[in-house]
Scaffold this motif. Structure first.
Motif, short mmCIF file in Angstrom:
data_model
loop_
_atom_site.label_atom_id
_atom_site.label_comp_id
_atom_site.label_asym_id
_atom_site.label_seq_id
_atom_site.Cartn_x
_atom_site.Cartn_y
_atom_site.Cartn_z
N PRO A 1 37.84 2.06 63.24
CA PRO A 1 36.69 1.81 64.09
C PRO A 1 35.39 2.22 63.40
CG PRO A 1 37.87 3.75 64.83
CD PRO A 1 38.66 3.17 63.71
N GLN B 1 37.88 19.59 63.13
CA GLN B 1 38.48 19.45 61.80
C GLN B 1 37.45 19.05 60.74
OE1 GLN B 1 40.86 17.30 64.12
NE2 GLN B 1 41.41 19.36 64.74
N ARG C 1 27.38 13.95 69.57
CA ARG C 1 27.93 13.02 68.59
C ARG C 1 28.48 11.78 69.27
NH1 ARG C 1 32.00 15.91 64.67
NH2 ARG C 1 32.31 13.82 63.94
N LEU C 2 29.12 11.98 70.41
CA LEU C 2 29.64 10.83 71.15
C LEU C 2 28.51 9.92 71.60
CD1 LEU C 2 32.56 12.28 73.27
CD2 LEU C 2 32.66 10.70 71.34
N LEU C 3 27.40 10.53 71.99
CA LEU C 3 26.25 9.75 72.43
C LEU C 3 25.52 9.10 71.27
CD1 LEU C 3 24.50 11.90 75.17
CD2 LEU C 3 25.84 9.83 75.46
N GLY C 4 25.84 9.51 70.04
CA GLY C 4 25.13 8.99 68.87
C GLY C 4 23.79 9.67 68.68
N GLN C 5 23.57 10.79 69.36
CA GLN C 5 22.26 11.44 69.30
C GLN C 5 22.31 12.74 68.50
OE1 GLN C 5 19.86 9.79 70.12
NE2 GLN C 5 20.61 8.30 71.57
N SER D 1 44.64 21.26 57.38
CA SER D 1 43.47 21.27 58.27
C SER D 1 43.70 20.36 59.48
CB SER D 1 42.23 20.84 57.51
OG SER D 1 42.24 19.44 57.34
N GLN D 2 44.55 19.35 59.33
CA GLN D 2 44.80 18.44 60.45
C GLN D 2 45.90 18.95 61.36
OE1 GLN D 2 43.05 15.48 61.09
NE2 GLN D 2 41.72 16.26 59.49
N PHE E 1 25.27 4.30 60.44
CA PHE E 1 26.57 4.64 60.99
C PHE E 1 26.44 5.89 61.83
CE2 PHE E 1 28.38 2.31 57.23
CZ PHE E 1 28.90 1.28 58.00
N ALA E 2 27.10 5.89 62.97
CA ALA E 2 27.14 7.09 63.79
C ALA E 2 28.46 7.78 63.53
CB ALA E 2 27.00 6.73 65.26
N PRO E 3 28.41 9.03 63.09
CA PRO E 3 29.67 9.73 62.82
C PRO E 3 30.37 10.08 64.11
CG PRO E 3 27.84 11.21 62.55
CD PRO E 3 27.26 9.87 62.89
N GLY E 4 31.60 10.51 63.96
CA GLY E 4 32.30 11.04 65.12
C GLY E 4 33.01 10.01 65.95
N VAL E 5 33.81 9.14 65.30
CA VAL E 5 34.70 8.27 66.07
C VAL E 5 36.06 8.95 66.12
CG1 VAL E 5 33.83 5.96 66.12
CG2 VAL E 5 34.61 6.90 63.97
N ASN E 6 37.07 8.18 66.09
CA ASN E 6 38.46 8.64 66.12
C ASN E 6 38.65 9.70 67.18
OD1 ASN E 6 38.05 7.25 63.74
ND2 ASN E 6 38.08 9.10 62.51
N ARG F 1 31.26 3.04 64.20
CA ARG F 1 30.21 3.21 65.22
C ARG F 1 28.86 3.09 64.56
NH1 ARG F 1 30.11 7.33 69.59
NH2 ARG F 1 29.25 8.58 67.94
N LEU F 2 27.99 2.37 65.23
CA LEU F 2 26.71 2.07 64.62
C LEU F 2 25.61 2.35 65.64
CD1 LEU F 2 26.34 0.78 61.84
CD2 LEU F 2 26.03 -1.40 62.96
N VAL F 3 24.50 2.90 65.17
CA VAL F 3 23.35 3.04 66.05
C VAL F 3 22.19 2.28 65.43
CG1 VAL F 3 23.95 5.27 67.05
CG2 VAL F 3 22.68 5.18 64.92
N LEU G 1 25.55 -1.89 55.25
CA LEU G 1 25.70 -0.45 55.01
C LEU G 1 26.93 -0.16 54.16
CD1 LEU G 1 24.77 0.91 58.54
CD2 LEU G 1 23.47 1.20 56.45
N PRO H 1 25.25 4.17 70.70
CA PRO H 1 26.08 3.63 69.62
C PRO H 1 26.94 2.46 70.10
CG PRO H 1 26.91 5.74 70.37
CD PRO H 1 25.64 5.52 71.09
N ASN I 1 17.60 7.00 68.27
CA ASN I 1 18.82 6.21 68.15
C ASN I 1 19.11 5.49 69.46
OD1 ASN I 1 19.20 7.12 65.61
ND2 ASN I 1 20.80 8.59 66.12
#
Lengths: 268, 306
Positions: free
Chosen positions: A74, B239, B105-109, A239-240, B301-306, A76-78, A167, A92, A89
């Motif tokens: 997946p 993580q 992070r979920l909000l992308g902010q 770590s996971q 890119f907004a981090p923090g998916v998965n 995610r883009l803002v 990107l 997303p 922003n």
């Protein structure tokens, strides 16, 4: 000229065996110099050579198209928008799946090899890359009609899609190389796959397509694995799998180093 | 000379990281701050994912602060009692901050929050420090008499319940202000990846009016506790702690911190504060600039998916 329907991709790359079929069928066979990329502490990206042979008993010239795609994930883009002088922003947008790595290598521009529709059907090339559109949609009342479903992105969708590709291209994760396939001899070709250090780990697929007169006539597929090995892998898995123990050990290690340093320095 | 970081999943030049750790460690020992506010922006600039940078350098702060604390403890320059009260607040704040950061992070902010807090906190504190210390330097140069020092604390400090004695700091005040200060710093430590020394030290000096000799050691002590908890939480919840990255940083960091602590005696306090104020202000402006400058690419890119 022979017209074959595109055969389903083979699971394993068939070795270029001297089969009887090569005398009358257009066929392509290919292999990778290295089907397993090992990511260790000295990993700085990898360069893999794909080489192969074209068996072309006909007079029509054939074009080779090499497509390598990394594991889907997946994205995610803002989008930054200006509000009262400040760049903020947007919410997303989630693209369900985009390949983590994608490259095409050809001997001439893709658009010369096959037409738009054909490429779109096979999903070849960055312009035709299947990036699952955001699921998000909403229902509105429009022109008095209730419950009209609109994608939240609407007409901006193409901009967002292009941004994902741009990107990724900037990070050397997506690549189009119109001169990437070079023929070393008649029917013998090679292509170079450049994996940047940021390439995701996982299963990659390399496809080699053969086009004649804009039609796919043969294809073969190979697997490429990029995986962490050695201490890199151990640390990552630790770590996971045991994140809390890992965190506590990190802190203890840090505190111990600090303590050790102050001991060493006091003695001096 | 490059090394691949297993969690950050990027390859970096490790001698540069050691040098960076040493420089930030030196600054940290010199001024008695964690130095995180310097480290996080540089790591992000190097291409390390912000979440990993923020989380990993927290453990670097633990290391450099540990060696600092041992130094100050030897000189009996730590008030463990008030430091403990602030640490309790800090732990609560870290718990809260990690959750806030997840949500942002979920909000992308998340990057907006980071940029804004850097601009607001570093900008304001840098300006105040610069103004105050430059004034002190000017007065000394002109040979003016230092104006009568107001040793009075804000009155509301006395109106609060839960009064405690903190003999080493020379304080008899309510436990709520140090607790609240710890809480604020804990939240910031999770969001900005900083220890919070740049807020703690001025607040302890000018608001609580603690005895100046114990301020730096006590703030370092509180920072250790808060950042240790933050590191464990970031590792457990997100993580995002890269032990290879933090180890490289702290190898340089602990050495730098030792030298920094030794050098701190060679300068006048107001000169140190002026330099620190300038650094803090510049970092704040640099991080805040992204809010006002048109980005080269409107999409990110907004981090923090998965």
């Amino acid at each position: 000229m022979m017209q074959l329907p595109p055969p389903p991709p083979a699971v394993e790359a068939p070795a270029p065996s001297p089969s009887i079929a090569t005398t009358d069928q257009v066929r392509v066979a290919a292999a990778l110099t290295n089907a397993e990329v090992r990511v260790d502490s000295s990993f700085r990206g990898a360069s893999i050579v794909l080489y192969g042979a074209v068996f072309n008993p006909t007079d029509t010239p054939a074009d080779v198209v090499v497509v390598v795609r990394g594991p889907d994930g997946p994205v995610r883009l803002v989008k930054k928008t200006r509000n009262t002088g400040v760049w903020l922003n947007s919410r997303p947008v989630l693209f369900e799946g985009a390949p983590g790595f994608y490259m095409t290598a050809t001997s001439r521009p893709l658009s010369d090899i096959a037409d738009f529709g054909q490429l779109r059907r096979e999903g070849i090339g960055l312009d035709h890359l299947r990036i699952n559109a955001p699921e998000e949609s909403r229902t509105v009342t429009r022109y008095g009609v209730r419950d009209v479903v609109v994608s939240r992105l609407g007409e901006d969708y193409l901009d967002w899609r292009r941004a994902v590709i741009r990107l990724r291209e900037d990070a050397a994760l997506y690549n189009t190389d119109p001169t990437g396939v070079t023929f070393v001899d008649r029917g013998l070709f090679r292509a170079q796959i450049e994996l940047p250090a940021v390439a995701p780990t996982g299963k990659y697929e390399a496809e080699v397509w053969l086009f004649q007169d804009g039609q796919p006539v043969s294809a073969t597929q190979m697997d490429l694995t990029v995986e962490k090995v050695g201490i890199e892998r151990d640390i990552y898995e630790f770590s996971q799998n045991r994140p809390w123990t890992y965190g506590i050990l990190c802190v203890l290690l840090a505190a111990f180093t600090g303590w050790a340093a102050s001991r060493v320095f006091r003695r001096n | 000379m490059d090394i691949y970081l297993p969690i950050a999943e990027v390859s970096v030049n490790w001698p540069f990281l050691v040098l960076l750790g040493a420089t930030v460690g030196f600054v940290s020992g010199l001024f008695g701050i964690g130095g995180g506010f310097l480290m996080a922006p540089i790591l992000i600039f190097m291409g390390i994912p912000p979440a990993v940078a923020v989380a990993s350098q927290a453990s670097h702060v633990v290391a450099s602060s540990t060696s600092g604390v041992i130094n100050y403890a030897g000189k009996k320059a730590i008030d463990f009692k008030i430091g403990g009260v602030m640490a309790v607040g800090g732990v609560l704040g870290a718990l809260l901050g990690v959750e806030i950061f997840r949500y942002l992070r979920l909000l992308g902010q998340a990057d907006l929050a980071v940029a804004l807090s850097y601009l607001l906190f570093l900008g304001a504190i840098g300006l105040m420090m610069l103004y105050e210390s430059l004034g002190a330097i000017l007065r000394r140069v002109r040979g003016e008499v230092v104006p009568h020092k107001e040793r009075r604390r804000p009155l509301w400090l006395y109106g609060l319940p839960l009064k405690m004695r903190f003999p080493r700091s020379g304080l008899y005040i309510s436990a709520i202000p140090p607790l609240g200060l710890g809480l604020l710093v804990g939240i910031l430590s999770a969001i900005m990846g900083v220890g919070g020394g740049f807020i703690l030290v001025p607040a302890m000096l000018y608001v609580l009016r603690m005895r100046a000799s114990v301020v730096v050691g006590t703030s370092l002590f509180q920072i250790i506790v808060t950042t240790a908890i933050t590191t464990v939480l970031q590792a457990g919840r997100n993580q995002t702690v890269d032990v290879v990255l933090s180890t490289i940083l702290l190898l340089g960091g602990v050495v730098g911190a030792q030298y920094g602590a030794r050098w701190s005696g060679k300068f006048r306090a107001e000169e140190l504060r002026a330099v620190l104020g300038l650094i803090v202000l510049l970092v704040g402006i640099q991080m805040g600039l992204e809010l006002f400058v048109r980005p080269s690419d409107l999409f990110a890119f907004a981090p923090g998916v998965n």
